[in-house]
Design a protein around this motif. Sequence first.
Motif, short mmCIF file in Angstrom:
data_model
loop_
_atom_site.label_atom_id
_atom_site.label_comp_id
_atom_site.label_asym_id
_atom_site.label_seq_id
_atom_site.Cartn_x
_atom_site.Cartn_y
_atom_site.Cartn_z
N SER A 132 -15.24 -42.86 74.27
CA SER A 132 -15.21 -44.25 73.79
C SER A 132 -15.67 -45.24 74.86
O SER A 132 -16.13 -46.35 74.53
CB SER A 132 -13.79 -44.62 73.35
OG SER A 132 -13.35 -43.80 72.28
N SER A 133 -15.54 -44.87 76.11
CA SER A 133 -15.86 -45.77 77.23
C SER A 133 -17.27 -46.35 77.10
O SER A 133 -18.25 -45.64 76.92
CB SER A 133 -15.75 -45.00 78.55
OG SER A 133 -16.14 -45.81 79.63
N GLY A 134 -17.33 -47.71 77.16
CA GLY A 134 -18.60 -48.40 77.10
C GLY A 134 -19.21 -48.51 75.71
O GLY A 134 -20.35 -48.98 75.57
N HIS A 135 -18.48 -48.12 74.68
CA HIS A 135 -19.02 -48.12 73.32
C HIS A 135 -18.21 -49.01 72.38
O HIS A 135 -17.06 -49.35 72.65
CB HIS A 135 -19.04 -46.70 72.75
CG HIS A 135 -19.97 -45.78 73.46
ND1 HIS A 135 -21.34 -45.90 73.41
CD2 HIS A 135 -19.72 -44.70 74.25
CE1 HIS A 135 -21.90 -44.93 74.11
NE2 HIS A 135 -20.93 -44.20 74.65
N LYS A 136 -18.83 -49.32 71.25
CA LYS A 136 -18.13 -49.97 70.14
C LYS A 136 -17.56 -48.86 69.26
O LYS A 136 -18.29 -47.99 68.79
CB LYS A 136 -19.07 -50.85 69.32
CG LYS A 136 -19.57 -52.09 70.03
CD LYS A 136 -20.25 -53.05 69.08
CE LYS A 136 -21.46 -52.43 68.41
NZ LYS A 136 -22.15 -53.42 67.54
N VAL A 137 -16.27 -48.91 69.04
CA VAL A 137 -15.60 -47.89 68.22
C VAL A 137 -15.05 -48.57 66.96
O VAL A 137 -14.33 -49.57 67.05
CB VAL A 137 -14.47 -47.19 69.00
CG1 VAL A 137 -13.78 -46.16 68.12
CG2 VAL A 137 -15.02 -46.53 70.26
N LEU A 138 -15.42 -48.03 65.82
CA LEU A 138 -14.98 -48.58 64.54
C LEU A 138 -13.68 -47.90 64.12
O LEU A 138 -13.65 -46.67 63.93
CB LEU A 138 -16.05 -48.37 63.47
CG LEU A 138 -15.68 -48.80 62.05
CD1 LEU A 138 -15.41 -50.31 61.99
CD2 LEU A 138 -16.78 -48.40 61.07
N PHE A 139 -12.63 -48.68 63.97
CA PHE A 139 -11.35 -48.15 63.51
C PHE A 139 -11.21 -48.47 62.02
O PHE A 139 -11.39 -49.61 61.59
CB PHE A 139 -10.19 -48.76 64.29
CG PHE A 139 -10.08 -48.22 65.69
CD1 PHE A 139 -9.26 -47.15 65.98
CD2 PHE A 139 -10.85 -48.76 66.70
CE1 PHE A 139 -9.19 -46.62 67.26
CE2 PHE A 139 -10.79 -48.25 67.99
CZ PHE A 139 -9.96 -47.18 68.27
N LEU A 140 -10.92 -47.44 61.25
CA LEU A 140 -10.77 -47.56 59.81
C LEU A 140 -9.33 -47.22 59.44
O LEU A 140 -8.87 -46.11 59.69
CB LEU A 140 -11.73 -46.62 59.09
CG LEU A 140 -13.22 -46.89 59.36
CD1 LEU A 140 -14.06 -45.73 58.87
CD2 LEU A 140 -13.64 -48.19 58.69
N THR A 141 -8.62 -48.20 58.89
CA THR A 141 -7.22 -48.00 58.53
C THR A 141 -7.09 -47.99 57.02
O THR A 141 -7.34 -49.00 56.35
CB THR A 141 -6.33 -49.10 59.14
OG1 THR A 141 -6.56 -49.18 60.54
CG2 THR A 141 -4.86 -48.79 58.88
N GLY A 142 -6.73 -46.83 56.48
CA GLY A 142 -6.53 -46.70 55.05
C GLY A 142 -5.16 -47.21 54.66
O GLY A 142 -4.18 -47.04 55.38
N LEU A 143 -5.08 -47.84 53.49
CA LEU A 143 -3.83 -48.40 52.99
C LEU A 143 -3.72 -48.05 51.51
O LEU A 143 -4.70 -48.14 50.76
CB LEU A 143 -3.82 -49.92 53.16
CG LEU A 143 -2.63 -50.68 52.58
CD1 LEU A 143 -1.35 -50.35 53.34
CD2 LEU A 143 -2.90 -52.19 52.61
#
Length: 205
Positions: free
Chosen positions: A98-109
């Motif tokens: 993840s270092s130095g990157h854009k990480v997309l977090f997806l939270t299901g509900l």
Amino acid sequence: MMQKPLLLASSSPYRKVLLERFGLPFRCASPDIDETPIQGETGEALATRLAETKTRALRERFPGHWIIGSDQVACLPDGSVLSKPGDHKQATDQLCRSSGHKVLFLTGLALLDADSGRLERHCEPFTAHFRELTGEEIEAYLRREHPYDCAGSFKMEGLGITLFEALEGRDPNSLVGLPLIALNEMLCRWGRNPLLEHRPDAVRG
């Protein structure tokens, strides 16, 4: 629609604290589900499927309840999906990637009426811009917070904030594990407005 007691399908103390902000009475129960991804499954599909599966796993045990389920995955720019690391080695690998990157977090509900089977699902996106992290910083962070039960290997409510250079999204609560804005919208559509029903003295458990 008649209001029914709320059940949070989670043993996570982080999600419990978040839901307490609504001031509504609720119970917690841990669903026992298989969280293994299906081959070829997208991050969004995985997060929403697991959230729904958690609610359905408790449906028979808790009739008469509205059951809330939530689950989170992280997606790297190369399309890799990160879930809970489970141990120090996997957490180190996740943070290095993840270092130095854009990480997309997806939270299901998911919100399920245990009696009628009515179900509503949602997936909340949130982007974390990780700064360039040294191996020493990653090791120090993991030794201090042990975020092995957290997707992406960090705790947003703790020192995890030091890992980022920017955060992007409508609901930072989703990074902790429960998208409260989306949940509030669901409850309001179902005829239950936390703002009008706020009970600071509500008993929870």
